[in-house]
Design an enzyme around this catalytic site. Structure first.
Site, PDB file in Angstrom:
ATOM      1  N   GLY A 126       0.844  -1.194   0.000  1.00  0.00           N
ATOM      2  CA  GLY A 126       0.000   0.000   0.000  1.00  0.00           C
ATOM      3  C   GLY A 126       0.877   1.240   0.000  1.00  0.00           C
ATOM      4  CG  ASP A 185       8.221  -2.506   7.686  1.00  0.00           C
ATOM      5  OD1 ASP A 185       7.424  -2.555   6.721  1.00  0.00           O
ATOM      6  OD2 ASP A 185       8.140  -1.651   8.591  1.00  0.00           O
ATOM      7  CD  GLU A 186       9.535   1.173   5.024  1.00  0.00           C
ATOM      8  OE1 GLU A 186       9.355   1.298   3.794  1.00  0.00           O
ATOM      9  OE2 GLU A 186       8.926   1.831   5.880  1.00  0.00           O
TER      10      GLU A 186
END
Ligand code: ADP
Ligand code: MG
Length: 210
Positions: A24, A96-97
């Site tokens: 997202g 993450d990321e």
């Protein structure tokens, strides 16, 4: 809401792995959702390891931190391959990321899942120009489960899927917060690009269009 296919199956042998992607725009709750899933895995007494690219140290060197200040301890890695060794003893791997890693992260996630691990990957699906970001499209293709989360457009209150860059830089990677980016819906994102290019034209600079 995403319901885990299986949570508490620590005694299953051989364990079966899979890949989940949470994607997202900025502020859409990717990190929150990653932390929620990892906390639940911990409650199920699973061994969890969390990684993030070493370049993303916006809030904290070691923690993965969401915009509402939830956090979880993580290990920063330079290269995706480091995760193969570091995650060898665990049941669940959180990343993450992921958009900041190079394409090799896709093969690393596949290998981890093939070795029986549940792999949960969070990352931006689009960059500040609305283009697919790095390895995310390929990760979404190989994942069993893909969840797209949405922010709220700060201009009009609609559902937001775009990360609009307010700061002037044209670098693909510009680490930043609400001072550099806004969550925007398609309409307000396009309006913003139009305003930017009109401003640039007025000042005589050239701007790359979508
Ligand atoms: P992401 O990892 O996708 O950037 P986070 O999980 O870190 O997002 O943060 C989500 C939180 O950001 C929300 O729960 C909310 O408190 C906050 N937030 C700030 N701006 C917005 C916005 N425009 N839309 C939705 N949430 C926002
Ligand atoms: Mg995040």
């Amino acid at each position: 809401m995403f319901i885990e296919p299986r949570v508490g199956n620590a005694r299953e042998t051989p364990r079966r792995g899979w890949i989940e992607v949470v994607c997202g725009s900025m502020f859409s709750g990717k990190t929150e959702e990653l932390i929620r899933r990892l906390n639940r895995a911990r409650i199920a007494r699973q061994h969890v390891e969390i990684f993030k690219p070493a370049l993303d140290t916006r809030y904290h060197e070691l923690d993965v931190v969401s915009h509402n200040a939830n956090s979880i301890r993580s290990t920063p890695v330079q290269l995706p391959e480091e995760m193969l060794l570091l995650a060898s003893g665990c049941d669940v791997v959180g990343i993450d990321e992921a958009q900041f890693f190079d394409a090799s992260v896709v093969d690393v996630c596949i290998q981890l899942a093939n070795h029986g691990k549940r792999v949960i990957v969070a990352g931006l699906d689009m960059d500040y120009m609305g283009k697919p970001f790095g390895p995310m499209p390929a990760l979404m293709a190989v994942a069993e489960y893909v969840t797209k989360v949405h922010a709220v457009c700060v201009r009009c209150g609609e559902i937001a899927s775009y990360s609009f860059r307010i700061a002037a830089s044209e670098d693909k990677i510009l680490l930043g917060e609400t001072d550099s980016y806004e969550a925007r819906c398609r309409h307000c994102f396009l309006e913003g690009l139009k305003d930017k290019s009109e401003e640039a034209e007025a000042s005589g600079a050239t701007v790359k269009h979508q």
